[in-house]
Design a protein around this motif. Structure first.
Motif, mmCIF file in Angstrom:
data_model
loop_
_atom_site.group_PDB
_atom_site.id
_atom_site.type_symbol
_atom_site.label_atom_id
_atom_site.label_comp_id
_atom_site.label_asym_id
_atom_site.label_seq_id
_atom_site.Cartn_x
_atom_site.Cartn_y
_atom_site.Cartn_z
ATOM 1 N N UNK A 295 0.829 -1.214 0.000
ATOM 2 C CA UNK A 295 0.000 0.000 0.000
ATOM 3 C C UNK A 295 0.858 1.256 0.000
ATOM 4 N N UNK A 296 1.907 1.279 0.841
ATOM 5 C CA UNK A 296 2.722 2.496 0.895
ATOM 6 C C UNK A 296 3.623 2.610 -0.339
ATOM 7 N N UNK A 297 3.945 1.475 -0.978
ATOM 8 C CA UNK A 297 4.749 1.535 -2.203
ATOM 9 C C UNK A 297 3.975 2.228 -3.317
ATOM 10 N N UNK A 298 2.662 2.076 -3.322
ATOM 11 C CA UNK A 298 1.844 2.734 -4.352
ATOM 12 C C UNK A 298 1.726 4.238 -4.084
ATOM 13 N N UNK B 199 -4.266 8.123 5.007
ATOM 14 C CA UNK B 199 -3.083 8.303 5.871
ATOM 15 C C UNK B 199 -1.869 7.510 5.391
ATOM 16 N N UNK B 200 -2.108 6.413 4.683
ATOM 17 C CA UNK B 200 -0.965 5.633 4.183
ATOM 18 C C UNK B 200 -0.166 6.447 3.164
ATOM 19 N N UNK C 276 2.331 7.940 5.979
ATOM 20 C CA UNK C 276 3.281 6.825 6.009
ATOM 21 C C UNK C 276 4.260 6.861 4.838
ATOM 22 N N UNK C 277 3.743 7.036 3.614
ATOM 23 C CA UNK C 277 4.604 6.948 2.424
ATOM 24 C C UNK C 277 5.759 7.962 2.443
ATOM 25 N N UNK C 278 5.538 9.259 2.783
ATOM 26 C CA UNK C 278 6.679 10.189 2.819
ATOM 27 C C UNK C 278 7.751 9.774 3.817
ATOM 28 N N UNK D 151 7.608 1.661 10.540
ATOM 29 C CA UNK D 151 6.293 2.235 10.235
ATOM 30 C C UNK D 151 5.171 1.229 10.465
ATOM 31 N N UNK D 152 5.429 -0.035 10.119
ATOM 32 C CA UNK D 152 4.370 -1.032 10.352
ATOM 33 C C UNK D 152 4.116 -1.235 11.845
ATOM 34 N N UNK D 153 5.175 -1.280 12.646
ATOM 35 C CA UNK D 153 4.978 -1.469 14.078
ATOM 36 C C UNK D 153 4.181 -0.303 14.674
#
Length: 259
Positions: free
Chosen positions: A27-30, A137-138, A142-144, A216-218
């Motif tokens: 998801x964050x890669x996209x 929010x992802x 998260x992504x940046x 980030x996942x934790x």
């Protein structure tokens, strides 16, 4: 019987978390295009994650290089090979210590901060509020942070190795009178751009991906309580350290196993 039940339960729990984290990473890669279209978000995180970790990496690299210089002179002088000090210091830093130690320091400083920050956002329902406002929010949060970590760590690892080489020079040449010309010329003649420098950069890129993903996942998966965030922060440091050391072994075996 209870032992097998415990092992089975732990295995299922691990596989479920691995599946959630893989979907999270996808998801964050996209969100790369979204992040690039809003460079201010990325620059802000580059400062928070990379620039604020600068002095920790630089000072640590200097001391590690000085220790390598001292130990190297004492060891090599036994065989009358002090002139090879530059090779030993540079090869140790570029191949192993630069990528690995900087990744461990990065996980302790920036990784734990990322987990705590995202976990606190979740606990105070800031992430839920964004979803209510139709903001993903992802992509926005998260992504940046993920791509900033991905960019920052290889640069910090290069800084660690460069400062470490300087530290080895100060300890070996300035303190213990190893010949300065031999220090630099031996290093230049033996250190290979592809086998040493490029492989070290590849390691640091993979470590950056691992640490940013885990941190980030934790934080995103943490229980929204103070105790839950605390445990997630601890897991970030521990899991990142295990992942870095495991992948360092695998990458070293692949890169140098046939040489």
């Amino acid at each position: 019987m209870k032992l097998f039940q415990t092992i089975g339960h732990s295995s299922l729990k691990f596989l479920a978390k691995l599946g959630r984290s893989s979907l999270f990473l996808f998801s964050i890669s996209t969100g790369l295009a979204y992040t690039l279209s809003r460079p201010n978000l990325l620059i802000k995180q580059l400062y928070s994650i990379g620039v604020l970790t600068f002095w920790l990496i630089a000072v640590s690299g200097l001391f590690v290089g000085m220790v390598l210089g001292l130990q190297g002179v004492y060891t090599l002088s036994t065989y009358g090979a002090e002139s090879s000090l530059g090779i030993m210091v540079a090869a140790s830093l570029v191949r192993e210590l630069g990528p690995v130690v900087s990744a461990l320091l990065f996980a302790g400083r920036a990784g734990s901060a990322l987990t705590a920050e995202v976990g606190l956002m979740k606990a105070t329902e800031q992430l839920s509020a964004m979803e209510m406002m139709a903001i993903d929010p992802l992509k926005y949060i998260i992504a940046p942070r993920f791509f900033a970590g991905f960019i920052s760590l290889p640069l910090l690892a290069a800084l660690f190795s460069a400062v470490g080489v300087l530290g080895g020079y100060l300890a070996g040449v300035e303190l213990l009178n190893v010949d300065a010309g031999a220090y630099w010329s031996q290093m230049q003649s033996v250190i290979d751009f592809h086998d040493d420098i490029i492989n070290g950069i590849i390691k640091s890129i993979i470590f950056a991906w691992l640490v940013s993903w885990i941190a980030l996942f934790e934080g995103y998966d943490a229980l929204p309580t103070s105790a839950g965030i605390s445990r997630a922060t601890t897991r970030t440091v521990v899991n990142s350290a295990f992942a870095i050391l495991l992948f360092d072994f695998l990458l070293t075996a692949l890169m140098y196993g046939e040489s």
